[in-house]
Enzyme design. Structure first.
Site, short mmCIF file in Angstrom:
data_model
loop_
_atom_site.label_atom_id
_atom_site.label_comp_id
_atom_site.label_asym_id
_atom_site.label_seq_id
_atom_site.Cartn_x
_atom_site.Cartn_y
_atom_site.Cartn_z
N CYS A 21 0.90 -0.84 0.07
CA CYS A 21 0.31 -0.07 0.23
C CYS A 21 1.20 1.22 -0.09
CB CYS A 21 -0.91 -0.09 0.85
SG CYS A 21 -0.06 0.08 2.45
N HIS A 83 3.19 1.86 12.22
CA HIS A 83 1.90 1.61 12.69
C HIS A 83 1.98 2.38 13.54
CE1 HIS A 83 4.32 -1.88 11.23
NE2 HIS A 83 3.49 -2.51 10.90
N HIS A 133 -1.56 -4.69 19.17
CA HIS A 133 -1.10 -4.72 18.27
C HIS A 133 -0.03 -3.39 18.11
CE1 HIS A 133 -0.78 -3.64 14.57
NE2 HIS A 133 -0.60 -4.86 13.88
N GLU A 135 -0.59 -0.33 16.33
CA GLU A 135 -0.66 1.19 15.77
C GLU A 135 -2.03 1.09 17.51
OE1 GLU A 135 -2.47 0.15 12.03
OE2 GLU A 135 -4.59 1.92 12.75
N THR A 173 -6.48 1.08 12.04
CA THR A 173 -6.74 0.36 10.07
C THR A 173 -6.84 -0.97 9.51
OG1 THR A 173 -4.20 0.81 9.20
CG2 THR A 173 -5.41 2.84 9.79
N SER A 231 1.15 -9.71 10.65
CA SER A 231 0.87 -8.96 10.00
C SER A 231 -0.74 -8.61 10.28
CB SER A 231 0.86 -8.63 8.56
OG SER A 231 0.08 -8.20 7.86
N ASN A 233 -3.14 -7.04 8.45
CA ASN A 233 -3.89 -7.14 7.20
C ASN A 233 -4.06 -8.26 6.92
OD1 ASN A 233 -2.70 -6.58 4.73
ND2 ASN A 233 -0.96 -6.03 6.35
N SER A 276 2.42 -5.49 3.13
CA SER A 276 3.63 -5.11 3.77
C SER A 276 4.37 -5.84 2.99
CB SER A 276 3.84 -4.88 5.25
OG SER A 276 3.01 -6.53 5.84
O1 10D Z 1 -0.21 -5.47 11.08
P1 10D Z 1 -0.67 -4.69 10.21
O2 10D Z 1 -1.40 -4.99 9.02
O3 10D Z 1 -1.03 -3.10 11.26
O4 10D Z 1 0.86 -4.06 9.66
P2 10D Z 1 1.51 -4.67 8.19
O5 10D Z 1 3.15 -3.93 9.10
O6 10D Z 1 1.81 -6.04 7.93
O7 10D Z 1 1.45 -3.56 6.90
C1 10D Z 1 1.55 -2.60 7.05
C2 10D Z 1 -0.03 -1.97 7.70
C3 10D Z 1 -0.08 -0.93 8.69
C4 10D Z 1 1.75 -0.20 9.07
C5 10D Z 1 -0.59 0.16 9.73
F1 10D Z 1 -1.91 0.29 9.07
FE1 SF4 Z 2 -0.92 3.08 5.95
FE2 SF4 Z 2 -1.10 0.67 7.29
FE3 SF4 Z 2 -3.59 1.55 4.78
FE4 SF4 Z 2 -0.95 0.96 4.62
S1 SF4 Z 2 -2.42 -0.58 5.82
S2 SF4 Z 2 -2.15 2.78 3.33
S3 SF4 Z 2 -0.30 1.64 6.05
S4 SF4 Z 2 -3.17 2.61 7.33
#
Ligand code: 10D
Ligand code: SF4
Length: 337
Positions: A21, A83, A133, A135, A173, A231, A233, A276
């Site tokens: 993302c 995060h 977590h 965040e 998020t 992770s 998400n 990620s």
């Molecule tokens: O665990 P997660 O999904 O919050 O983090 P990941 O680093 O896997 O993905 C990016 C998401 C972020 C930085 C939180 F918005």
């Molecule tokens: Fe931002 Fe997390 Fe969404 Fe990626 S997943 S756009 S890091 S809020």
């Protein structure tokens, strides 16, 4: 194994969008740029993003990942992960005479700002998210006296507020959109005057990746999600795939973790990746599948994405100089560089 083949009937559905993302892209580039501009080591508090491969690759280039700000020696540069961090972490860095680069995703910062605003207006804030977590630790830290965590629908029963006419919900998020709506419905039943965040807290990338995996989960018997165990998400994509009808769904960091047995009786395999996850890891999974007869790849497109974020502004300053000055002015053994 043999050559890459496409056996009749066997196919892969490849989710779009998947992978990086805008917030992750920005954070990873920020570490690389900091290493180029200031030289190693660059300390990063917490994994810059929750991906094993990304962390290992950056470590090889000279990034040092730590969990606590206190682990960073005075006079060095520390970057905060995508995060986000609580305000106390900025104070820790200041006390530790560190120059900081904040790689918090702007969409996480948006939620922090909402929390600050509602806390100022003395609302009770119900933050939907996963306990422990990174965040939610950061967001809660913006207004610890006003925020309580609600970790899914089962948590609603224990929620108590001071004034039912002044309650708002916010969220992490990267949650499951559907499960969050269940939690919100349960909260609304309990607190009919509950207000919603001014705009979606679950970000566009999380929503779009879930939409795509939902579409393919209805057709695929097996869904492989590339992503790391920590992770959030990525883990949600596994759950969403199963709820959408896929018989099985698994999370893997690397193609080597896929078990041949998962393919038994499977004609259609869905493939996606968390926000990620670098695309090279997905390519390796596609190669692994092609070598086993799943060489036909069809894209399942749920949304178009074009959003990008500019790099953290601190990268425009001379942070080595700043860090050295902090130590010169206030003592402590510096970076020596
Ligand atoms: O665990 P997660 O999904 O919050 O983090 P990941 O680093 O896997 O993905 C990016 C998401 C972020 C930085 C939180 F918005
Ligand atoms: Fe931002 Fe997390 Fe969404 Fe990626 S997943 S756009 S890091 S809020």
């Amino acid at each position: 194994m043999g050559a890459m083949t496409a056996s009749p009937g066997r196919r892969v559905l490849l989710a779009a969008p998947r992978g990086y993302c805008a917030g992750v892209d920005r954070a990873v580039i920020a570490v690389e740029k900091a290493l180029e501009q200031y030289g190693a080591p660059i300390y990063v508090r917490h994994e810059i993003v929750h991906n094993k491969y990304v962390v290992q690759t950056l470590e090889k280039k000279g990034a040092i990942f730590v969990e606590r700000t206190e682990e960073v020696p005075p006079g060095h540069i520390v970057m905060f992960s995508a995060h986000g961090v609580a305000p106390v972490v900025h104070e820790e860095a200041e006390r530790g005479r560190l120059a900081t680069i904040d790689a918090t995703c702007p969409l996480v910062t948006k939620v922090h700002k909402e929390a600050v605003r509602f806390a100022k207006e003395d609302y009770d804030i119900l933050l939907i998210g996963h306990e422990g977590h990174e965040e939610v630790i950061g967001t809660s830290g913006e207004a610890p006296d006003h925020i309580q965590l609600v970790d899914g629908p089962a948590d609603v029963a224990k929620v108590e507020v001071r004034d039912e006419s002044k309650v708002v919900w916010l969220s992490q998020t990267t949650l499951s959109v559907d499960e969050t709506m269940e939690t919100v419905d349960a909260l609304k039943e309990k607190f009919p005057q509950l207000i919603s965040p001014p705009s979606d807290d679950i970000c566009y990338a999380t929503q779009n990746r879930q939409l795509a995996v939902k579409q393919m989960g209805a057709e695929a018997e097996l869904v492989i999600v590339v992503g790391s165990r920590n992770s959030s998400n990525s883990k949600r994509l596994v759950e969403v795939a199963k709820l959408a009808g896929s018989r099985e769904a698994y999370l893997v960091d690397f193609a080597a973790e896929i078990d041949e047995a998962w393919l038994e009786g499977v004609t259609t395999v869905g493939v996606t990746s968390g926000a990620s996850v670098p695309e090279v890891l997905v390519e390796q999974v596609l190669e692994w599948l092609a070598e086993r007869g799943y060489g036909d790849v069809e894209i399942v497109k749920a949304a178009e994405e074009s959003i990008t974020f500019s790099l953290p502004k601190e990268l425009r300053r001379d942070l080595r100089e700043e860090a050295a000055t902090l130590v010169a002015e206030r003592g402590g053994s510096g970076a020596g560089a």
